[in-house]
Design a protein around this motif. Structure first.
Motif, PDB file in Angstrom:
ATOM      1  N   VAL A 158     -66.433  57.494  11.283  1.00  0.00           N
ATOM      2  CA  VAL A 158     -66.608  58.947  11.214  1.00  0.00           C
ATOM      3  C   VAL A 158     -66.157  59.462   9.842  1.00  0.00           C
ATOM      4  CG1 VAL A 158     -64.325  59.305  12.282  1.00  0.00           C
ATOM      5  CG2 VAL A 158     -66.025  61.133  12.310  1.00  0.00           C
ATOM      6  N   PHE A 159     -66.997  60.270   9.235  1.00  0.00           N
ATOM      7  CA  PHE A 159     -66.668  60.840   7.924  1.00  0.00           C
ATOM      8  C   PHE A 159     -67.302  62.214   7.731  1.00  0.00           C
ATOM      9  CE2 PHE A 159     -67.906  61.580   3.489  1.00  0.00           C
ATOM     10  CZ  PHE A 159     -66.651  61.643   2.902  1.00  0.00           C
ATOM     11  N   GLU A 160     -68.609  62.322   8.009  1.00  0.00           N
ATOM     12  CA  GLU A 160     -69.339  63.537   7.660  1.00  0.00           C
ATOM     13  C   GLU A 160     -68.750  64.781   8.309  1.00  0.00           C
ATOM     14  OE1 GLU A 160     -70.723  60.797   8.699  1.00  0.00           O
ATOM     15  OE2 GLU A 160     -72.295  60.145   7.302  1.00  0.00           O
ATOM     16  N   THR A 161     -68.474  64.707   9.611  1.00  0.00           N
ATOM     17  CA  THR A 161     -67.959  65.891  10.296  1.00  0.00           C
ATOM     18  C   THR A 161     -66.581  66.285   9.765  1.00  0.00           C
ATOM     19  OG1 THR A 161     -67.184  64.408  12.055  1.00  0.00           O
ATOM     20  CG2 THR A 161     -69.273  65.537  12.411  1.00  0.00           C
ATOM     21  N   VAL A 162     -65.768  65.294   9.429  1.00  0.00           N
ATOM     22  CA  VAL A 162     -64.444  65.590   8.869  1.00  0.00           C
ATOM     23  C   VAL A 162     -64.600  66.247   7.496  1.00  0.00           C
ATOM     24  CG1 VAL A 162     -62.273  64.594   8.088  1.00  0.00           C
ATOM     25  CG2 VAL A 162     -63.379  63.709  10.144  1.00  0.00           C
ATOM     26  N   ALA A 163     -65.481  65.697   6.661  1.00  0.00           N
ATOM     27  CA  ALA A 163     -65.659  66.219   5.306  1.00  0.00           C
ATOM     28  C   ALA A 163     -66.228  67.634   5.314  1.00  0.00           C
ATOM     29  CB  ALA A 163     -66.572  65.292   4.508  1.00  0.00           C
ATOM     30  N   VAL A 164     -67.086  67.944   6.270  1.00  0.00           N
ATOM     31  CA  VAL A 164     -67.730  69.258   6.296  1.00  0.00           C
ATOM     32  C   VAL A 164     -66.870  70.286   7.019  1.00  0.00           C
ATOM     33  CG1 VAL A 164     -69.738  70.536   7.146  1.00  0.00           C
ATOM     34  CG2 VAL A 164     -70.040  68.279   6.136  1.00  0.00           C
ATOM     35  N   LEU A 165     -66.248  69.904   8.130  1.00  0.00           N
ATOM     36  CA  LEU A 165     -65.602  70.883   8.996  1.00  0.00           C
ATOM     37  C   LEU A 165     -64.125  71.101   8.699  1.00  0.00           C
ATOM     38  CD1 LEU A 165     -67.207  69.946  12.443  1.00  0.00           C
ATOM     39  CD2 LEU A 165     -67.837  71.794  10.897  1.00  0.00           C
ATOM     40  N   THR A 166     -63.363  70.041   8.459  1.00  0.00           N
ATOM     41  CA  THR A 166     -61.905  70.196   8.373  1.00  0.00           C
ATOM     42  C   THR A 166     -61.296  69.713   7.063  1.00  0.00           C
ATOM     43  OG1 THR A 166     -61.502  68.023   9.373  1.00  0.00           O
ATOM     44  CG2 THR A 166     -61.746  69.906  10.873  1.00  0.00           C
ATOM     45  N   HIS A 167     -61.993  68.890   6.318  1.00  0.00           N
ATOM     46  CA  HIS A 167     -61.460  68.318   5.068  1.00  0.00           C
ATOM     47  C   HIS A 167     -60.132  67.603   5.310  1.00  0.00           C
ATOM     48  CE1 HIS A 167     -64.564  70.569   2.963  1.00  0.00           C
ATOM     49  NE2 HIS A 167     -64.165  71.658   3.599  1.00  0.00           N
ATOM     50  N   GLY A 168     -60.016  66.973   6.460  1.00  0.00           N
ATOM     51  CA  GLY A 168     -58.800  66.242   6.778  1.00  0.00           C
ATOM     52  C   GLY A 168     -57.692  67.077   7.381  1.00  0.00           C
TER      53      GLY A 168
END
Length: 317
Positions: free
Chosen positions: A246-256
C-alpha cells in the motif's frame, strides 16, 4: 552400384547441412529480435535493481559526491529505527484488517453471484475499483471522508451519531485506509474465486447431493472449500503482497500522518529516498521488502506444487 549408393548419401548430407544452416539462421534471427527488449529490460529493471542492492551497503545520499561502504549498517539501523518500527506496526495493522476481510468478502460475493442471472453486472461493479486509477479513487474517498462536508459524516449525522475525523484522527486513520484497501481488493479476489468456482466439476456436487449435502454449509464444506484450496492459497498470497505494498492512498490522503499513524513501509521508503535523500538507507528498505515478497512468492509456488503432486497421486490411485 557405387554411384547409385553415393547419391543418396551425399543428398542426406546436403539436407542435414541445409537444416543446420537454417536452424542457425533462425536462432540468430531470434536473438536479434529479442535483443532490443532484453536490453530495455536490463536497463529499466535488472540494472537499477543491482544498483539498489549495492547502494544498500553504502551511506549514499543525494547531493553527496561520494558514498562510503557501511556493510550491514543500514540493515542494522532498520532494527533500531523507531520510525521504521512505527511503519512496521502500521503496516501490520493494515494487513491484519485488509487480508482476511477482503478474502472473506470476495469469496462470499463470488458464491452469491456465481448463480445469479445478473452475474456480469455484479462482476463489473465489483471490479471497477481494481481497474480504476488509485489516485483518482483516493481523491474521491478524501471527499467522502471529509470531516465536515463528506458523505460519510453526513450519513452519521442523519443517524444521530457524532462526526468522525476519519483521516485526521491518529486512532482512526489507519483503519479508514484499511477500509479503502478492502474496497479495492474485494473485486480482484472475487474474480479469482469465480474462476476457481467455474472449474469445480458438477459431478462432485451431484455426488455430494446423494450423500445429503445438496445445499448450504454442508455442500460448501464438503465440495466447494476443498476444491478452492489452490485458488485460496494464490488469493491469500497476492492479497498479502498487495496489502504490504500500500502506498498510493497513504501518499494522497494522509502523507503518513497524523503523527505518523499511517506511515507504512513503502511510504517510509519514499520519504527516506525522495524527501530526506538518504538513498543508502532507502535502498536497504527496498531490498528487505523485495526479499520478503520473493520469499512469500516462493512459499506459495512450493505449496502449490505439493498440492498438484498430491492431486496427481490421488488421481492415479
Amino acid at each position: 552400384m557405387a554411384v547409385v549408393n553415393d547419391m543418396p548419401t551425399s543428398s542426406l548430407a546436403d539436407n542435414a547441412s541445409t537444416n543446420d544452416r537454417y536452424a542457425r539462421s533462425q536462432a540468430r534471427a531470434g536473438v536479434i529480435l529479442a535483443l532490443p527488449a532484453t536490453l530495455l529490460i536490463a536497463a529499466l529493471l535488472i540494472g537499477p535493481a543491482i544498483l539498489v542492492f549495492f547502494l544498500s551497503f553504502t551511506d549514499a545520499s543525494l547531493g553527496l559526491a561520494e558514498a562510503r561502504f557501511v556493510g550491514l549498517g543500514n540493515y542494522l539501523r532498520m532494527l533500531t529505527d523507531p520510525g521504521f518500527a512505527q511503519s512496521l506496526r502500521n503496516t501490520a495493522i493494515y494487513v491484519l484488517v485488509v487480508v482476511p476481510t477482503s478474502i472473506g468478502w470476495g469469496l462470499l460475493v463470488a458464491l452469491l453471484i456465481a448463480q445469479s442471472p445478473f452475474a456480469a453486472v455484479y462482476r463489473t461493479a465489483y471490479f471497477l475499483p481494481v481497474a480504476a486509477t488509485l489516485v483518482a479513487l483516493a481523491t474521491a474517498w478524501e471527499a467522502i471522508m471529509h470531516p465536515s462536508l463528506g458523505f460519510a459524516n453526513s450519513l452519521l449525522l442523519l443517524l444521530g451519531a457524532s462526526p468522525v475525523r476519519f483521516l485526521s484522527d491518529p486512532a482512526t486513520a489507519i483503519y479508514a485506509l484499511a477500509a479503502i484497501g478492502v474496497w479495492q481488493l474485494v473485486g480482484f479476489n472475487m474474480i479469482l474465486f469465480l474462476a476457481g468456482l467455474s472449474t469445480i466439476p458438477d459431478e462432485l456436487y451431484e455426488a455430494a447431493a446423494i450423500d445429503g449435502a445438496d445445499r448450504g454449509l454442508k455442500r460448501f464444506l464438503l465440495v466447494t472449500w476443498p476444491m478452492l484450496a489452490p485458488v485460496t492459497l494464490f488469493v491469500t498470497v497476492m492479497t498479502i503482497i498487495r496489502a504490504f505494498s500500500v502506498f498510493e492512498t497513504v501518499a494522497v490522503l494522509t502523507h503518513g500522518g497524523p503523527m505518523k499513524s499511517t506511515s507504512v513501509i513503502l511510504y517510509t521508503f519514499y520519504e527516506e529516498g525522495f524527501r530526506f535523500f538518504r538513498v543508502g538507507y532507502a535502498s536497504a528498505i527496498a531490498v528487505s521488502f523485495f526479499a520478503f515478497v520473493t520469499v512469500l512468492s516462493l512459499i506459495q509456488m512450493r505449496v502449490s506444487e505439493r498440492q498438484a503432486r498430491w492431486k496427481n497421486k490421488g488421481g492415479r490411485s
